[in-house]
Design an enzyme around this catalytic site. Structure first.
Site, short mmCIF file in Angstrom:
data_model
loop_
_atom_site.label_atom_id
_atom_site.label_comp_id
_atom_site.label_asym_id
_atom_site.label_seq_id
_atom_site.Cartn_x
_atom_site.Cartn_y
_atom_site.Cartn_z
N SER A 102 49.02 -12.81 80.14
CA SER A 102 48.04 -12.80 79.04
C SER A 102 47.29 -11.49 78.94
O SER A 102 47.87 -10.45 78.65
CB SER A 102 47.09 -14.00 79.21
OG SER A 102 46.30 -14.19 78.08
N ASP A 241 45.51 -10.46 72.06
CA ASP A 241 45.71 -10.07 73.46
C ASP A 241 47.20 -9.93 73.74
O ASP A 241 48.03 -10.06 72.84
CB ASP A 241 45.03 -11.06 74.41
CG ASP A 241 45.71 -12.41 74.47
OD1 ASP A 241 46.44 -12.74 73.52
OD2 ASP A 241 45.50 -13.14 75.45
N ASP A 243 49.58 -11.61 75.04
CA ASP A 243 50.57 -12.65 74.74
C ASP A 243 50.29 -13.38 73.44
O ASP A 243 50.99 -14.33 73.09
CB ASP A 243 50.71 -13.64 75.90
CG ASP A 243 49.52 -14.56 76.05
OD1 ASP A 243 48.40 -14.15 75.71
OD2 ASP A 243 49.71 -15.70 76.53
N ASP A 245 47.84 -15.37 72.36
CA ASP A 245 47.24 -16.70 72.24
C ASP A 245 45.74 -16.64 72.01
O ASP A 245 45.08 -17.66 71.87
CB ASP A 245 47.57 -17.58 73.45
CG ASP A 245 46.92 -17.12 74.74
OD1 ASP A 245 46.37 -16.00 74.78
OD2 ASP A 245 46.98 -17.88 75.74
#
Length: 447
Positions: A102, A241, A243, A245
């Site tokens: 992440s 960010d 990833d 999410d």
């Protein structure tokens, strides 16, 4: 529920090459997951990753372990975490696996799973996988081994899904939007979504090299996009960010709009259009201003533990749809089964167009209470939260603030950090008491 041995609040995460995030462990993890999933239907999983250089190595290790357990694999390549949740459902897979850490630096990585319906894996399945990890690894018979194939059209499928969450009667034509993809998994997705919906798009953070993910860009490093929005005189900015999410926004004045404000804007729009189901879920870290603003609208508000999985659990218990965290994890279960930065951003854009208001004007409906958050790193084995001086410092702060604020002290679920949060109606008090508690935590850890 038994204590977890490997899984944290957001899957398994760590520094590449150490402890859990190494080829040997990840291959065994793939095999163990395959054993739990085998025989449950299609015997197929999909794997996606962000842009970290270690993703190639870990993808191969997972593929090997899953194949040894008789599981077929669809390889998506670099894809946002919410895309993998969505594609798990559309491909009728038993599970989706994400290789990502992440918002963490490139030298960290992690593994997390989605169930067949695109939600985070249930605790009992994670525990079953952990139980298999303690058994010796054995391959299925050669004629039962799994196969892996690369899926070529995954990005296009997800782009269409995102666009489908934007009202067809609205257009982004005439809007100038800066999008910062953190050199992460949305680099080839988010700019296309926005431009295909009519926006003029200015890209930053869209040149991943395997090492630069989240480096001075993205939702955890907002200076780059704030500067870009002002420089280009853009209407707003999207900061995702690594990833994809989570999302943070920037208004045309360069003000950062965080996850709590985004949740407020989306909930307000849903209320105005008669689509809000019940209330809204935040976390114990959500700004008190969100609760107050929603109360003004007559919208119930509940708090869960920190972590989007716990927001999701409480939403499901309540039968509600909208929730999120100040960090930019935003959920709308009417649109997606997990937090989706791009979809949340599109919902804010729709709210702006529906209200004929700028992002700055919409965000004024919520006044944030000054909130100070200090992270204190601790060594493995230390228990600073048990120290009497730390407990005393919290009691002192709570006594001084009374009903004018609140204190929260918690251990991070993903990093060796103690998070000290103090909220008050006065910024000076917020900072003073947060520093007071953080100093006590530092002393308890020998700093």
């Amino acid at each position: 529920m038994s204590d977890r041995k490997y899984f944290g609040t957001d899957g398994i995460r760590g520094k590449v090459g150490e402890n859990l995030i190494n080829p040997e462990f990840v291959m065994k993890l793939g095999w163990a997951a395959g054993k739990v999933l085998a025989g449950s239907g299609t015997n197929k999983v999909i794997i996606g990753k962000d842009t970290r250089i270690s993703g190639y190595m870990l993808e191969s290790a997972l593929e090997s372990g899953l194949s040894a357990a008789g599981i077929n694999i669809g390889l998506l390549g670099p894809m946002p975490t919410p895309a993998i949740a969505y594609l798990t459902k559309t491909f009728r897979s038993e599970a989706g696996i994400v290789i990502s850490a992440s918002h963490n630096p490139y030298y960290d990585n992690g593994i997390k799973f989605f169930s067949a319906d695109g939600s985070k894996l249930d605790d009992d399945i994670e525990l079953a996988i952990e139980a298999e990890m303690d058994k010796p690894m054995q391959c299925v018979a050669s004629d039962k081994l799994g196969k892996a194939v690369r899926i070529a059209d995954a990005a296009g499928r997800y782009i269409e899904f995102c666009k489908g969450n934007f009202p067809s009667n609205l257009s982004l034509k005439g809007l100038k939007i800066v999008v910062d993809c953190a050199h992460g998994a949305t680099y080839h997705i988010a700019p296309n979504v926005l431009s295909e919906l009519g926006a003029e798009v200015i890209e930053i953070g869209t040149e991943p090299d395997g090492l630069n993910i989240n480096r001075k860009v993205g939702a955890t490093s907002m200076k780059a996009i704030v500067d870009s929005v002002i420089k280009h005189k853009a209407d707003l900015g999207f900061a995702l960010d690594g990833d994809g999410d989570r999302i943070m926004l920037v208004d045309h004045h360069g003000n950062v709009i965080d996850g709590d404000q985004i949740v407020y804007i989306i909930a307000r729009d849903a209320l105005k259009s008669g689509k809000l189901k019940g209330g809204v879920v935040g976390t114990v870290m959500s700004n008190l201003g969100l609760e107050v603003a929603l109360s003004t609208l007559g919208v119930p508000f509940e708090r869960s533990k920190v972590g989007d999985r716990y927001v999701l659990e409480l939403l499901r218990q309540k039968g509600w749809s909208i929730g999120g965290e100040g960090s930019g994890h935003v959920l709308n279960l009417d649109a997606a089964s997990t937090g989706d930065g791009i979809v949340a951003g599109l919902q804010v854009l729709a709210a702006m167009l529906n209200a004929n208001m700028t992002l700055n004007e919409l965000s004024r409906g919520m006044t944030k209470f000054p909130q100070t958050l200090i992270n204190v790193r601790f060594n493995e084995g230390d228990t600073p939260l048990d120290a009497q001086d730390v407990k005393n410092s919290v009691l002192e702060a709570e006594s001084a603030l009374g009903e004018r604020g609140r204190v929260l002290l918690r251990k991070s679920g993903t990093e060796p950090l103690i998070r000290v949060m103090v909220e008050a109606n006065d910024a000076t008090d917020s900072r003073k008491w947060a520093e007071h508690i953080a100093d006590a935590v530092r002393k308890a850890t020998g700093q």
